[in-house]
Design a protein around this motif. Structure first.
Motif, PDB file in Angstrom:
ATOM      1  N   PRO A 149       6.995  -3.239  -9.026  1.00  0.00           N
ATOM      2  CA  PRO A 149       5.725  -3.686  -8.447  1.00  0.00           C
ATOM      3  C   PRO A 149       5.463  -3.071  -7.076  1.00  0.00           C
ATOM      4  CG  PRO A 149       6.833  -5.534  -9.474  1.00  0.00           C
ATOM      5  CD  PRO A 149       7.798  -4.381  -9.519  1.00  0.00           C
ATOM      6  N   ALA A 150       6.495  -2.899  -6.275  1.00  0.00           N
ATOM      7  CA  ALA A 150       6.304  -2.309  -4.947  1.00  0.00           C
ATOM      8  C   ALA A 150       5.858  -0.856  -5.039  1.00  0.00           C
ATOM      9  CB  ALA A 150       7.602  -2.418  -4.140  1.00  0.00           C
ATOM     10  N   VAL A 151       6.400  -0.109  -5.992  1.00  0.00           N
ATOM     11  CA  VAL A 151       5.985   1.287  -6.181  1.00  0.00           C
ATOM     12  C   VAL A 151       4.538   1.345  -6.666  1.00  0.00           C
ATOM     13  CG1 VAL A 151       6.325   3.322  -7.639  1.00  0.00           C
ATOM     14  CG2 VAL A 151       8.285   2.254  -6.513  1.00  0.00           C
ATOM     15  N   ILE A 152       4.176   0.473  -7.585  1.00  0.00           N
ATOM     16  CA  ILE A 152       2.791   0.433  -8.061  1.00  0.00           C
ATOM     17  C   ILE A 152       1.851   0.125  -6.901  1.00  0.00           C
ATOM     18  CG2 ILE A 152       1.189  -0.856  -9.532  1.00  0.00           C
ATOM     19  CD1 ILE A 152       3.499  -1.103 -11.560  1.00  0.00           C
ATOM     20  N   ARG A 153       2.258  -0.798  -6.050  1.00  0.00           N
ATOM     21  CA  ARG A 153       1.436  -1.110  -4.869  1.00  0.00           C
ATOM     22  C   ARG A 153       1.277   0.120  -3.990  1.00  0.00           C
ATOM     23  NH1 ARG A 153       3.458  -5.942  -1.051  1.00  0.00           N
ATOM     24  NH2 ARG A 153       5.311  -4.596  -1.051  1.00  0.00           N
ATOM     25  N   ARG A 154       2.332   0.891  -3.801  1.00  0.00           N
ATOM     26  CA  ARG A 154       2.247   2.118  -2.993  1.00  0.00           C
ATOM     27  C   ARG A 154       1.280   3.120  -3.607  1.00  0.00           C
ATOM     28  NH1 ARG A 154       8.042   4.634  -2.003  1.00  0.00           N
ATOM     29  NH2 ARG A 154       6.704   6.268  -1.071  1.00  0.00           N
ATOM     30  N   ILE A 155       1.332   3.265  -4.921  1.00  0.00           N
ATOM     31  CA  ILE A 155       0.445   4.221  -5.600  1.00  0.00           C
ATOM     32  C   ILE A 155      -1.014   3.833  -5.391  1.00  0.00           C
ATOM     33  CG2 ILE A 155      -0.271   5.118  -7.853  1.00  0.00           C
ATOM     34  CD1 ILE A 155       2.703   4.800  -8.717  1.00  0.00           C
ATOM     35  N   PHE A 156      -1.329   2.568  -5.547  1.00  0.00           N
ATOM     36  CA  PHE A 156      -2.708   2.122  -5.344  1.00  0.00           C
ATOM     37  C   PHE A 156      -3.118   2.261  -3.878  1.00  0.00           C
ATOM     38  CE2 PHE A 156      -2.290   0.235  -9.533  1.00  0.00           C
ATOM     39  CZ  PHE A 156      -3.572   0.378 -10.050  1.00  0.00           C
ATOM     40  N   ALA A 157      -2.189   2.023  -2.962  1.00  0.00           N
ATOM     41  CA  ALA A 157      -2.518   2.137  -1.542  1.00  0.00           C
ATOM     42  C   ALA A 157      -2.826   3.573  -1.144  1.00  0.00           C
ATOM     43  CB  ALA A 157      -1.362   1.589  -0.696  1.00  0.00           C
ATOM     44  N   GLU A 158      -2.125   4.522  -1.737  1.00  0.00           N
ATOM     45  CA  GLU A 158      -2.288   5.923  -1.353  1.00  0.00           C
ATOM     46  C   GLU A 158      -3.422   6.625  -2.094  1.00  0.00           C
ATOM     47  OE1 GLU A 158       1.183   8.328  -1.367  1.00  0.00           O
ATOM     48  OE2 GLU A 158       2.417   6.883  -0.255  1.00  0.00           O
ATOM     49  N   ASN A 159      -3.930   6.000  -3.165  1.00  0.00           N
ATOM     50  CA  ASN A 159      -4.924   6.687  -4.002  1.00  0.00           C
ATOM     51  C   ASN A 159      -6.119   5.776  -4.249  1.00  0.00           C
ATOM     52  OD1 ASN A 159      -3.213   9.186  -4.883  1.00  0.00           O
ATOM     53  ND2 ASN A 159      -1.885   7.428  -5.283  1.00  0.00           N
ATOM     54  N   PRO A 160      -7.140   5.851  -3.410  1.00  0.00           N
ATOM     55  CA  PRO A 160      -8.310   4.976  -3.568  1.00  0.00           C
ATOM     56  C   PRO A 160      -9.021   5.125  -4.908  1.00  0.00           C
ATOM     57  CG  PRO A 160      -8.308   6.038  -1.411  1.00  0.00           C
ATOM     58  CD  PRO A 160      -7.239   6.701  -2.204  1.00  0.00           C
ATOM     59  N   SER A 161      -8.867   6.284  -5.562  1.00  0.00           N
ATOM     60  CA  SER A 161      -9.546   6.483  -6.838  1.00  0.00           C
ATOM     61  C   SER A 161      -8.758   5.923  -8.017  1.00  0.00           C
ATOM     62  CB  SER A 161      -9.812   7.978  -7.074  1.00  0.00           C
ATOM     63  OG  SER A 161      -8.617   8.733  -6.985  1.00  0.00           O
TER      64      SER A 161
END
Length: 316
Positions: A149-161
């Protein structure tokens, strides 16, 4: 429909083929009409169950474009996962030009560390362009890439699209709860979570905070109804319907032959002219077909939509 607020049922569409391997465009049109008629809110094409690796680049564009045209009024997501970013970018751009709502990207199996995973998706997002909405596919059972879940959160944080998660972890109920907790504490922006895995856990995934389903069960009407019933608070009715279909859902989820089962049922329903897969691909034995017919008869005791008369069956 913006992908970050999407809900309901997105049907994972198979790619129809004639027995000789040609693409069956008429069946694409039938599927598009059917998904709209039964209440799907979206369609996903060229996914893992869409036999995308068996299509060349031109065919992939043609299939995606035909589904987009046939599914007017529905949000269409196009799978663009590829070994290299050049082909990913080309298909993504052409899909968006044709009217897709967004694209879906899965991780390559070679990724192992958290930083590798996050870097890959940042580069993929850059490759397709910041104006292309995309769906993150989390499917460790098949892709062997584990995203916490933490990695998924990072992906969404770094990629607004990146606007939607296709959640297919197993067991994965706690992951949905963790992501919604991140959203509640403000560390994750609002996203749509649609679940896959053949709908094996859809009944409880909805209760954990999923917005709907994105999978390819041969009765998408069941997915539509279970999602709706759960949103209406009719828990027992949702579980009763789900339980009636669960033996067929399980049978369809078999590794290696699951797509053959799904295509067989869709052909029996008159939606595919043939249950053919493009080679290489397994063929159901007569024994397996008889088992599917038995399961259909059992589902039909509760849900008459599974009562398929033999005379309606197409040659397979």
């Amino acid at each position: 429909m913006p992908l970050d607020t999407a809900s309901g049922a997105f049907a994972i569409a198979p790619t129809p083929f004639h027995p000789d391997g040609r693409i069956d465009y008429d069946s694409i049109d039938r599927l598009g009409d059917f998904y709209r008629e039964v209440g799907c809110t979206g369609v996903t094409v060229l996914g893992i169950m869409g036999e995308a690796p068996k299509l060349d680049g031109e065919e992939a564009v043609e299939v995606a474009t035909r589904f987009i045209r046939a599914s007017q009024g529905l949000a269409v997501v196009v799978g663009v996962s590829a070994p290299g970013f050049a082909s990913m970018r080309g298909l993504a751009r052409k899909a968006m030009e044709a009217g897709a709502a967004g694209v879906m990207i899965a991780p390559p199996p070679s990724l192992r560390t958290d930083d590798q995973i996050v870097t890959y998706f940042r580069q993929a997002s850059e490759a397709i362009g910041p104006d292309v909405p995309w769906v993150l596919q989390d499917y460790p059972l098949t892709l062997s890439v584990v995203m916490t879940p933490a990695v998924i959160r990072r992906i969404f944080a770094e990629n607004p699209s990146c606007l939607m998660l296709k959640h297919e972890d197993w067991p994965g109920l706690e992951k949905i709860s963790a992501l919604r907790a991140f959203q509640a504490d403000g560390s994750l922006r609002p996203i749509s979570i649609l679940t896959g895995n053949g709908a094996l856990f859809l009944d409880f995934e909805m209760e954990r905070g999923a917005d709907g389903a994105m999978t390819g069960y041969a009765f998408p009407e069941m997915l539509v109804d279970v999602v709706r019933l759960q949103k209406e608070g009719r828990r027992d009715a949702a579980h009763d319907l789900f339980d009636a279909h669960l033996p067929l859902v399980r049978y369809e989820q078999q590794q290696g032959v699951g797509l053959a089962v799904r295509k067989y049922v869709l052909a029996r329903r008159g939606l595919l002219a043939s249950d053919a897969q493009r080679k290489p691909g397994p063929v159901l034995s007569d024994r397996a077909k008889a088992e599917v017919e038995y399961l259909l008869s059992r589902v039909a005791r509760v849900d008459r939509r599974a009562a398929i008369s033999p005379q309606l069956a197409r040659a397979s």
